[in-house]
Design a protein around this motif. Structure first.
Motif, PDB file in Angstrom:
ATOM      1  N   LEU A  76       0.825  -1.208   0.000  1.00 25.33           N
ATOM      2  CA  LEU A  76       0.000   0.000   0.000  1.00 25.33           C
ATOM      3  C   LEU A  76       0.862   1.261   0.000  1.00 25.33           C
ATOM      4  O   LEU A  76       0.529   2.251  -0.655  1.00 25.33           O
ATOM      5  CB  LEU A  76      -0.957  -0.006   1.191  1.00 25.33           C
ATOM      6  N   ALA A  77       1.990   1.238   0.703  1.00 27.47           N
ATOM      7  CA  ALA A  77       2.899   2.391   0.680  1.00 27.47           C
ATOM      8  C   ALA A  77       3.439   2.609  -0.727  1.00 27.47           C
ATOM      9  O   ALA A  77       3.497   3.742  -1.215  1.00 27.47           O
ATOM     10  CB  ALA A  77       4.048   2.183   1.669  1.00 27.47           C
ATOM     11  N   CYS A  78       3.788   1.536  -1.397  1.00 35.10           N
ATOM     12  CA  CYS A  78       4.271   1.633  -2.777  1.00 35.10           C
ATOM     13  C   CYS A  78       3.180   2.218  -3.673  1.00 35.10           C
ATOM     14  O   CYS A  78       3.441   3.138  -4.451  1.00 35.10           O
ATOM     15  CB  CYS A  78       4.696   0.258  -3.279  1.00 35.10           C
ATOM     16  N   GLN A  79       1.957   1.708  -3.539  1.00 36.67           N
ATOM     17  CA  GLN A  79       0.854   2.197  -4.365  1.00 36.67           C
ATOM     18  C   GLN A  79       0.542   3.670  -4.097  1.00 36.67           C
ATOM     19  O   GLN A  79       0.064   4.380  -4.972  1.00 36.67           O
ATOM     20  CB  GLN A  79      -0.399   1.356  -4.126  1.00 36.67           C
ATOM     21  N   ALA A  80       0.838   4.136  -2.877  1.00 41.07           N
ATOM     22  CA  ALA A  80       0.593   5.539  -2.524  1.00 41.07           C
ATOM     23  C   ALA A  80       1.829   6.394  -2.775  1.00 41.07           C
ATOM     24  O   ALA A  80       1.822   7.588  -2.494  1.00 41.07           O
ATOM     25  CB  ALA A  80       0.181   5.645  -1.061  1.00 41.07           C
ATOM     26  N   ASP A  81       2.895   5.792  -3.286  1.00 43.70           N
ATOM     27  CA  ASP A  81       4.146   6.500  -3.571  1.00 43.70           C
ATOM     28  C   ASP A  81       4.684   7.198  -2.329  1.00 43.70           C
ATOM     29  O   ASP A  81       5.017   8.379  -2.330  1.00 43.70           O
ATOM     30  CB  ASP A  81       3.956   7.494  -4.719  1.00 43.70           C
ATOM     31  N   THR A  82       4.764   6.417  -1.226  1.00 46.02           N
ATOM     32  CA  THR A  82       5.290   6.949   0.025  1.00 46.02           C
ATOM     33  C   THR A  82       6.093   5.865   0.720  1.00 46.02           C
ATOM     34  O   THR A  82       6.261   4.768   0.186  1.00 46.02           O
ATOM     35  CB  THR A  82       4.141   7.472   0.925  1.00 46.02           C
ATOM     36  N   THR A  83       6.601   6.139   1.902  1.00 46.38           N
ATOM     37  CA  THR A  83       7.360   5.147   2.662  1.00 46.38           C
ATOM     38  C   THR A  83       6.419   4.346   3.554  1.00 46.38           C
ATOM     39  O   THR A  83       5.305   4.782   3.857  1.00 46.38           O
ATOM     40  CB  THR A  83       8.413   5.822   3.561  1.00 46.38           C
ATOM     41  N   VAL A  84       6.890   3.195   3.992  1.00 50.01           N
ATOM     42  CA  VAL A  84       6.116   2.377   4.917  1.00 50.01           C
ATOM     43  C   VAL A  84       5.891   3.159   6.214  1.00 50.01           C
ATOM     44  O   VAL A  84       4.814   3.115   6.801  1.00 50.01           O
ATOM     45  CB  VAL A  84       6.812   1.023   5.183  1.00 50.01           C
ATOM     46  N   ALA A  85       6.896   3.919   6.653  1.00 48.83           N
ATOM     47  CA  ALA A  85       6.770   4.696   7.892  1.00 48.83           C
ATOM     48  C   ALA A  85       5.641   5.719   7.780  1.00 48.83           C
ATOM     49  O   ALA A  85       4.831   5.859   8.693  1.00 48.83           O
ATOM     50  CB  ALA A  85       8.084   5.394   8.215  1.00 48.83           C
TER      51      ALA A  85
END
Length: 124
Positions: A76-85
């Protein structure tokens, strides 16, 4: 806690500003407003997300190249173009979110029963 579970009985229903509170800046920013309301920026932005410097909602793009499709923190972080944190700070109940999240602290990547994930996180 109240930022993620505002319906809890003791959580405030709105935040009250005290512009005269010692040590608080006067600008119209989440940090200044949070200080004046004696709370955190996360809580302030939960109640008042349209404040100029509050993070915008994360938008998923399931077709984003290279992202897995599972409903896990990494995918989901990848799909949102952000970090896991960042994803887990916004959505801490997501499957495989670390138990403690700090944006720049690799020691925080600890999953119960799995251990330190800092070396496995492709988004850092």
């Amino acid at each position: 806690w109240c930022a993620f579970y505002p319906s809890i009985e003791d959580c405030p229903k709105k935040l009250v500003l005290d512009p005269s509170r010692a040590g608080c800046c006067k600008a119209s920013t989440a940090a200044c407003f949070a200080c004046q309301a004696d709370t955190t920026e996360t809580v302030w932005c939960h109640f008042y997300p349209s404040t100029e410097d509050c993070p915008k909602k994360l938008v998923l793009d399931p077709s984003r190249a290279g992202c897995c499709k599972a409903s896990t923190a990494t995918c989901l972080a990848c799909q949102a173009d952000t970090t896991v944190a960042v994803w887990c700070a916004s959505y801490p109940s997501t499957q495989f979110c670390p138990t403690k999240v700090k944006e720049d602290d690799s020691s925080s990547w600890n999953l119960p029963g799995i251990g330190d994930l800092s070396k496995l996180n492709p988004f850092r």
